[in-house]
Design a protein around this motif. Structure first.
Motif, PDB file in Angstrom:
ATOM      1  N   ARG A 192       1.176  -1.291  -0.002  1.00 28.53           N
ATOM      2  CA  ARG A 192      -0.477  -0.394  -0.273  1.00 28.53           C
ATOM      3  C   ARG A 192       1.407   1.110   0.326  1.00 28.53           C
ATOM      4  O   ARG A 192       2.137   0.849   0.270  1.00 28.53           O
ATOM      5  N   ARG A 193      -0.014   2.535  -0.311  1.00 28.40           N
ATOM      6  CA  ARG A 193       1.002   3.873  -0.315  1.00 28.40           C
ATOM      7  C   ARG A 193       0.585   4.436   1.573  1.00 28.40           C
ATOM      8  O   ARG A 193       0.617   3.431   1.903  1.00 28.40           O
ATOM      9  N   ALA A 194       1.782   4.784   1.260  1.00 30.01           N
ATOM     10  CA  ALA A 194       2.656   4.858   2.991  1.00 30.01           C
ATOM     11  C   ALA A 194       3.505   6.097   2.922  1.00 30.01           C
ATOM     12  O   ALA A 194       4.051   6.411   2.265  1.00 30.01           O
ATOM     13  N   ALA A 195       3.514   6.869   4.342  1.00 28.50           N
ATOM     14  CA  ALA A 195       3.519   7.411   4.574  1.00 28.50           C
ATOM     15  C   ALA A 195       5.449   7.552   6.087  1.00 28.50           C
ATOM     16  O   ALA A 195       4.434   6.917   6.553  1.00 28.50           O
ATOM     17  N   ALA A 196       6.556   7.463   5.790  1.00 25.72           N
ATOM     18  CA  ALA A 196       7.567   7.550   7.661  1.00 25.72           C
ATOM     19  C   ALA A 196       7.811   8.990   8.048  1.00 25.72           C
ATOM     20  O   ALA A 196       8.450   9.386   6.760  1.00 25.72           O
ATOM     21  N   VAL A 197       7.095   9.401   8.620  1.00 24.00           N
ATOM     22  CA  VAL A 197       7.399  10.989   9.249  1.00 24.00           C
ATOM     23  C   VAL A 197       8.078  11.077  10.207  1.00 24.00           C
ATOM     24  O   VAL A 197       8.274  10.053  12.002  1.00 24.00           O
ATOM     25  N   ARG A 198       8.606  11.908  10.636  1.00 24.46           N
ATOM     26  CA  ARG A 198      10.201  11.826  12.347  1.00 24.46           C
ATOM     27  C   ARG A 198      10.136  13.449  12.688  1.00 24.46           C
ATOM     28  O   ARG A 198      10.531  13.687  11.616  1.00 24.46           O
ATOM     29  N   GLU A 199      11.026  13.915  13.533  1.00 25.38           N
ATOM     30  CA  GLU A 199      11.850  14.938  13.845  1.00 25.38           C
ATOM     31  C   GLU A 199      10.586  16.043  13.242  1.00 25.38           C
ATOM     32  O   GLU A 199      11.044  17.316  12.908  1.00 25.38           O
ATOM     33  N   LEU A 200       9.663  15.298  13.745  1.00 25.21           N
ATOM     34  CA  LEU A 200       8.175  17.083  12.911  1.00 25.21           C
ATOM     35  C   LEU A 200       9.061  18.489  13.683  1.00 25.21           C
ATOM     36  O   LEU A 200       8.794  18.199  14.765  1.00 25.21           O
ATOM     37  N   THR A 201       8.725  19.211  12.581  1.00 25.67           N
ATOM     38  CA  THR A 201       8.490  20.567  13.299  1.00 25.67           C
ATOM     39  C   THR A 201      10.187  20.860  13.836  1.00 25.67           C
ATOM     40  O   THR A 201      10.312  21.549  13.897  1.00 25.67           O
ATOM     41  N   LYS A 202      10.742  19.890  13.653  1.00 27.55           N
ATOM     42  CA  LYS A 202      12.628  19.714  13.897  1.00 27.55           C
ATOM     43  C   LYS A 202      13.507  20.362  12.733  1.00 27.55           C
ATOM     44  O   LYS A 202      12.827  20.064  11.765  1.00 27.55           O
ATOM     45  N   ARG A 203      14.206  20.696  12.986  1.00 26.16           N
ATOM     46  CA  ARG A 203      15.689  20.633  12.216  1.00 26.16           C
ATOM     47  C   ARG A 203      15.057  20.034  10.869  1.00 26.16           C
ATOM     48  O   ARG A 203      15.920  20.463   9.991  1.00 26.16           O
ATOM     49  N   TYR A 204      15.774  18.870  11.326  1.00 23.30           N
ATOM     50  CA  TYR A 204      15.938  17.259  10.311  1.00 23.30           C
ATOM     51  C   TYR A 204      14.308  16.769  10.648  1.00 23.30           C
ATOM     52  O   TYR A 204      14.621  15.747  10.596  1.00 23.30           O
ATOM     53  N   GLU A 205      13.278  17.514   9.965  1.00 23.69           N
ATOM     54  CA  GLU A 205      12.196  17.319  10.200  1.00 23.69           C
ATOM     55  C   GLU A 205      12.130  16.596   8.358  1.00 23.69           C
ATOM     56  O   GLU A 205      12.663  17.363   7.639  1.00 23.69           O
ATOM     57  N   GLN A 206      11.617  15.005   8.649  1.00 27.07           N
ATOM     58  CA  GLN A 206      11.772  14.040   7.388  1.00 27.07           C
ATOM     59  C   GLN A 206      10.504  13.571   7.332  1.00 27.07           C
ATOM     60  O   GLN A 206      10.055  12.658   8.107  1.00 27.07           O
ATOM     61  N   VAL A 207       9.614  13.483   6.106  1.00 24.88           N
ATOM     62  CA  VAL A 207       8.887  12.436   5.605  1.00 24.88           C
ATOM     63  C   VAL A 207       9.163  11.730   4.096  1.00 24.88           C
ATOM     64  O   VAL A 207       9.791  12.918   3.609  1.00 24.88           O
TER      65      VAL A 207
END
Length: 303
Positions: A192-207
Motif C-alpha cells: 500500500r501507499r504509505a508515509a514515514a514521518v519523524r522529527e516533525l517541526t524540528k530542523r531535521y524533519e523528514q517525510v
C-alpha cells in the motif's frame, strides 16, 4: 471593535487541565498554554527533566513539578485526586504533543470526571495529525492506533484487523522497531501507499512517501533515529470507490484512464478481459468492480 463571535477571552481554567506542548519547534506553544503552566499549582509531567527545560526556556517558575507516567500512575493518582478536590489547578503535560494520547493521561481524565472534578484542555500540537496532513494520503476518514503490540498473537491479530480498515491508518513506532513494523504491515496489508514521518517541526524533519515496499528499502539504508509516525493507506474496496476515482482530486480521472489503458494493452496481447482486470486491480490495489465499470464505460465511449 472586536467581533463578539471571535474573542480571545474565555473562562479561567479549574481542576485538571490537559496542556499540549510543542512536538519539536518551541514556537508552536500557545500563549494560553504558557499562562496555564505559569498559573498551575502542580504540573504533572511524563519526564520532569524535559518539562523543566521547557519551563526554563519560557522563564516559568513557581509551579510544583511532579512526575506522572505509566510506571508510577497507580501510586500517584490518590495524591492527584486530593489536590484536585482541594481546588488546586493541576496541569498535565506529556513529553511532547497532546497528553492523553497513547499515555496514562486518559486514565487520569476518567478518574477526575468520576470524582466530579472539572477537566479542560488547552489544544495544540499533535504528531499524529501533523503527520497525517502532510502524508499526502486521504484525511477525510482515519483511524489512530498508537503503538502496535510488540510481539506475539496480539500483534498478529491487530495487524490482521488493519487489513480490512478502509480508513487511513496512523501508527506510532519506536526507532528500533520501525523497520520490523513496516515489514509486518507490508506482509499482511500488501504494498500500500504509505508515509514515514519523524522529527516533525524540528530542523531535521523528514517525510518519506512511497509504498510500504519502498519504505522498507529506504529504512534499511538509514539509521532510523527518533520517534516515528507511520501513515498507511486504508483498504480499497467497492465501498470506498471514491478513493479509486480520486474524488476531489484532478488526477483521479487521469489515473483511471491510465489503468483502463493498461487493461486494453493486455487484452490486445490476448489476455482475457477478466484476467486483465484482475491483474491490474491487484497490481494497483483497486476495486475490480470499479475498474471493470470504468473499462466498460471507456470501451462504450470509444465504440
Amino acid at each position: 471593535m472586536m467581533d463578539s463571535q471571535f474573542s480571545f477571552d474565555g473562562p479561567r481554567e479549574r481542576g485538571l487541565v490537559l496542556v499540549a506542548t510543542p512536538i519539536g519547534n518551541l514556537e508552536d506553544i500557545s500563549t494560553r498554554a504558557l499562562r496555564v503552566l505559569g498559573e498551575a499549582d502542580v504540573i504533572l509531567a511524563e519526564d520532569t527533566r524535559r518539562t523543566r527545560q521547557l519551563l526554563a526556556h519560557f522563564q516559568i517558575s513557581g509551579s510544583r513539578l511532579v512526575s506522572y507516567h505509566e510506571h508510577n500512575r497507580i501510586q500517584r493518582e490518590p495524591d492527584v485526586l486530593d489536590w484536585l478536590k482541594e481546588g488546586k489547578l493541576v496541569a498535565l503535560v506529556t513529553d511532547a504533543g497532546m497528553p492523553g494520547i497513547s499515555d496514562p493521561g486518559a486514565d487520569l481524565v476518567r478518574l477526575a470526571r468520576n470524582a466530579g472534578v472539572p477537566v479542560t484542555v488547552v489544544p495544540g500540537p499533535s504528531a499524529a495529525l501533523a503527520a497525517l496532513v502532510i502524508s499526502g494520503l486521504p484525511t477525510d476518514r482515519f483511524v489512530f492506533l498508537g503503538f502496535l503490540p510488540r510481539s506475539g498473537r496480539a500483534r498478529e491479530e491487530e495487524i490482521a484487523r488493519l487489513a480490512g480498515y478502509p480508513e487511513t491508518i496512523i501508527l506510532y513506532e519506536a526507532p528500533h522497531r520501525v523497520i520490523r513494523t513496516v515489514r509486518d504491515l507490508a506482509q499482511v496489508l500488501g504494498n500500500r501507499r504509505a508515509a514515514a514521518v519523524r522529527e516533525l517541526t524540528k530542523r531535521y524533519e523528514q517525510v518519506v512517501r512511497g509504498t510500504l515496499g519502498e519504505l522498507i528499502g529506504w529504512l534499511e539504508g538509514e539509521e532510523p533515529k527518533g520517534e516515528w509516525v507511520l501513515i498507511v493507506e486504508g483498504a480499497v474496496s467497492a465501498s470506498n470507490e471514491h478513493r479509486i476515482f480520486g474524488e476531489g482530486e484532478s488526477s483521479g480521472e487521469d489515473d483511471m484512464n491510465q489503468w483502463c489503458e493498461e487493461v486494453t494493452r493486455q487484452v490486445a496481447q490476448g489476455v482475457s478481459v477478466r484476467d486483465a482486470i484482475r491483474e491490474t486491480a491487484r497490481r494497483h490495489r483497486l476495486s475490480r468492480r470499479a475498474l471493470y465499470q470504468a473499462y466498460l464505460k471507456r470501451a462504450e465511449g470509444n465504440g
